[in-house]
Enzyme design. Structure first.
Site, short mmCIF file in Angstrom:
data_model
loop_
_atom_site.label_atom_id
_atom_site.label_comp_id
_atom_site.label_asym_id
_atom_site.label_seq_id
_atom_site.Cartn_x
_atom_site.Cartn_y
_atom_site.Cartn_z
N ASP A 1 0.80 -1.07 -0.21
CA ASP A 1 0.04 0.21 -0.08
C ASP A 1 0.86 1.30 0.01
O ASP A 1 2.06 1.14 -0.09
CB ASP A 1 -1.00 0.24 1.10
N GLU B 1 -9.63 2.68 -5.69
CA GLU B 1 -9.48 4.02 -5.18
C GLU B 1 -8.51 5.00 -6.04
O GLU B 1 -7.76 5.61 -5.62
CB GLU B 1 -9.25 4.24 -3.97
N HIS C 1 -2.55 3.32 -4.67
CA HIS C 1 -2.17 2.59 -3.24
C HIS C 1 -0.83 1.97 -3.71
O HIS C 1 -0.47 0.95 -2.90
CB HIS C 1 -2.99 1.62 -2.92
C1 ACM Z 1 -10.77 -0.85 0.14
O1 ACM Z 1 -11.31 -0.85 1.38
N1 ACM Z 1 -10.07 0.39 -0.01
C2 ACM Z 1 -10.88 -1.96 -0.73
#
Ligand code: ACM
Ligand code: ZN
Length: 765
Positions: A189, A329, A264
């Site tokens: 991440d 995201e 991420h």
């Molecule tokens: C997530 O909770 N961004 C998959």
């Protein structure tokens, strides 16, 4: 999916002693006959060399209750007075690949299964029986058991906070005990790359380390690139990973790695900035980043070459059929201004950046498929078109999972509402800091992974469900345990037990034993289920509030007070809902064995002059944050610092303009309203609040306009009460205007985008 005609015998269990108290509840079980006592002379025999490691695991497991390990013996002969593991010669369709039959009789114990996995689960069931049957005195019992779903997952984020290998092993053991079979390892991440990749050593040399800013709130940590000072982090070597994967496999657990893309990945881009659109090095972020714009460049073939090389090493380490590629995201702002990304859109005939993301994911899918693997991604991979063979993990509710299943794709359900174990599990006023949400033990238990919107054929595409554990607010592994347990027990029954067998009352009773097991296993489980929850209901006619008290434990002894005093063992026993007709503090707690089990729940209810009054709002609130509905702003209940506690009404970009009819001319001396501030969640205190009064509801007179004086750039969560005092006024109508900031302020990650306004109670006295 449900095997019809399954007979279940709910056994009359007493809360202590020799009860059968299994979690997850088996598909079928029946008590009969005198049973068998395991003794020091008992041997554990197995008839297939494939069962050797399970025999070792079982013997070691049972030792914690027996006090000794059973001697093992490999033999095909059925012996009596033994515990026998046997693989079926003929495939038993009822059991499938993971089911087992457990037969405990006077002559011994037999666990039979088609595959070693079933034997292992049978051994776990015996382990749970031993916990309630001291000295190995097992009851006569026949169990036929098999899972409802083939995918039974636990996800763990080791990027936001690094968790040592020792802890990962502990969780693998716990997964096996809960009969779960997929460990979704969130290794990558923004805040840390945690997997050694030999070809790209900087991923861990640089990407695994960040500047320690743990003194600041997660979302208040500035970006910094100061590698010399990057002391927080860690990573797993390939050697360690191989050992773990093998250990998990022996326990029927597949480790599915998640290698995030295209977003991420700021940790990777701190090591190799050339794979971003801008080439900038922003460092490894010490905390939250939002929105996530610094992502892989989709126009650069070198990015794909890099990712494919990473995947080659990942596939070498992880035999998992599924490789999770994240996909969540991604903010595509940089793709919009990147010449290479725009050229890709042109050359591939793509419509926009959403389709560019689909191109990205589909390209990775071709690579994985060519290597015999399958791609799984978060539900954002639906946007711009789903890759042809992808499995969707539905997290933003169930909509993504439903859409994908209707398209014929397989899905795994992990909706935030029921499966996010980073959410609060109890009262935010009592619990340690969590991200937000309110996902109690009972809520997890209530989860049904197959949405009603699906036909029975589509329902078969739901592979199962999973708990997700994001660790932004879990700095150490003990805290992770606190968030996972006991909610994992509820999830295990959701994914394992036949839906028709599920029963909250029965489960909560069996939890009494499960807590003891956690105790014995040194699990830092939460007792949040023992917190008292107050459920108020406005009685419009009587202008009173009816308060029910509840918990998530079986048959609790709740003691409470309404006179402001602290409750104790001699306070009134709660026997049913009670009414209050004046401002009252309610305090309550659960007593067990003469002791308070959790902190005292405290709630104050304000039965002021506008309580239960007729209220009209000029602009509607958001459907998502509706508080308690129509009377929410005059129901006597104030919100807590948790915006999702169910007490707040949220307005996106809009003001609150509320007019309350007090029903008759009333003498008032003060009016107030509460607002919430949560910078990280785009919730801001208002610009100002005005209080007006009227006798006819037409012409209003301003009492006061109160400016906000609190700095809205402050990142701390805060509740402010805006109020006005006046000499006694005879009025019938009160109008309160709470002026939203409208948009997020300069410097905020949502600058210029609609800001939230959160309001709870309007108090008139
Ligand atoms: C997530 O909770 N961004 C998959
Ligand atoms: Zn680009």
């Amino acid at each position: 999916m449900l095997p019809l005609g399954v007979l279940v015998f709910f056994l009359g269990c007493k809360p202590s002693g020799n009860e059968i108290s299994l979690i997850p509840l088996p598909a079928e079980m029946q008590l009969s006959g005198p049973g068998f006592t395991i003794g020091t002379e008992t041997r554990l025999v197995y008839d297939n060399s494939e069962l050797e490691s399970i025999a070792h695991i079982s013997s070691e497991l049972w030792k914690s209750y027996l006090g000794y390990e059973l001697p093992l013996e490999f033999t095909e002969e059925r012996t009596t007075h033994s515990v026998a593991f046997t693989l079926n010669e003929k495939y038993d369709e009822t059991l499938g690949d993971e089911g087992y039959r457990l037969d405990i009789q006077k002559g011994g114990v037999v666990i039979a299964a088609n595959k070693p996995a079933g034997i292992l689960y049978g051994a776990q069931t015996v382990y749970q029986l031993l916990s309630t049957h001291p000295d190995g005195k097992l009851p006569g019992l026949q169990i036929t058991d098999y899972p409802r779903f083939g995918y039974r997952g636990l996800h763990l984020d080791v990027s936001r906070h690094f968790h040592p290998m020792e802890f990962i092993y502990k969780m693998i053991d716990q997964m096996a005990k809960h009969k779960l079979n997929v460990f979704h390892w969130h290794l990558i991440d923004d805040q840390g790359w945690r997997l050694e990749i030999k070809k790209y050593p900087k991923l861990t040399e640089v990407g695994a380390w960040r500047v320690d800013m743990s003194h600041l709130h997660w979302d208040a940590r500035p970006l910094t690139k100061d590698p010399g000072n990057a002391t927080y982090g860690g990573y797993y070597t390939q050697e360690e990973v191989r050992e773990l994967v093998a250990y998990a496999a022996e326990r029927n657990i597949t480790i599915m790695p998640e290698i995030e893309m295209p977003a991420h990945v700021m940790s990777a881009l701190a090591a190799y900035p050339e794979f971003s659109c801008t080439g900038e090095n922003l460092g490894v972020p010490p905390g939250g980043v939002w929105p996530i714009t610094h992502i892989y460049c989709a126009g650069n073939d070198a990015t794909f070459e890099f990712l494919e090389n990473v995947m080659l090493e990942v596939m070498e380490l992880f035999p998992s059929e599924f490789i999770h590629i994240g996909g969540d995201e991604a903010d595509k702002t940089n793709w919009k201004s990147c010449p290479r990304c725009q050229a890709r859109i042109q050359n591939e005939g793509l419509k926009d950046e959403e389709e560019l993301q689909s191109y990205f994911i589909a390209r990775m899918e071709r690579f994985l498929n060519a290597h015999g693997r399958k791609l799984m991604g978060w539900d954002e991979i639906l946007e711009g078109g789903l890759a042809p063979n992808a499995t969707v993990m539905s997290w933003r509710g169930e909509a993504g999972g439903i859409e994908a299943a209707k398209m014929g794709h397989t899905v795994v359900m992990t909706p935030g509402s029921h499966c996010y174990f980073d959410h609060y599990q109890g009262d935010p006023d009592i619990e340690p800091l969590a991200i937000h949400g309110y996902t109690t033990l009972a809520k997890v238990y209530s989860y049904e992974p197959i949405p009603a919107e699906l036909t029975s054929e589509e329902g078969k595409l739901v592979l199962g469900a999973q708990a997700n554990v994001w660790t932004e607010f879990m700095p150490d592994s003990r805290h992770v345990e606190y968030m996972i347990f006991p909610r994992l027990a509820a999830l295990s029954e959701v994914v394992w037990s036949p839906a028709a067998n599920r029963d909250w009352g029965d489960f909560s009773k069996r939890m009494q034993t499960q807590y003891k097991r956690y105790e014995k296993q040194d699990i830092n489980y939460s007792l949040s289920a023992f917190q008292v929850r107050a459920i108020p209901e406005v009685n419009l006619d009587k202008k009173s509030l009816r308060i029910a008290l509840d918990t998530d434990v079986y048959n609790p002894e709740i003691r409470y007070t309404t006179d402001g005093s602290e409750p104790n063992v001699r306070s009134p026993l709660y026997t049913g809902p009670f009414e209050i007709d004046q401002t009252t503090a309610v305090k309550a707690m659960v007593i067990e064995n003469g002791k308070s089990m959790e902190q005292v729940m405290k709630r104050e209810y304000y039965l002021h002059k506008a309580f239960a009054g007729d209220i009209q709002m000029k602009h509607p609130n958001s459907e998502q944050y509706d508080g308690h509905g129509q009377h929410s702003l005059v129901n006597g209940i104030r919100g807590t610092v948790s915006f999702s506690d169910g007490n707040w009404k949220g307005f996106l970009g809009n003001d609150l303009v509320a007019t309350i009819d007090l029903g008759q001319t009333t003498s008032i001396t003060s009016v107030s309203v509460d607002a919430l501030h949560n910078y990280a969640s785009w919730i801001f205190l208002p610009q100002w609040v005005s209080f007006e009064v009227s006798s006819d509801g037409e012409e209003f007179r301003l009492l006061e306009k109160v400016d906000n004086t609190f700095d809205i750039q402050d990142t701390r969560r805060n509740i402010r009460i805006y109020s006005t005092q006046t000499a006694a006024e005879e009025v019938r109508y009160v109008r309160v205007t709470v002026k939203s900031q409208g948009v997020c302020p300069p410097g905020h990650s949502g600058e210029g985008k609609p800001a939230w306004l959160f309001v709870s109670e309007i108090v008139v006295d």
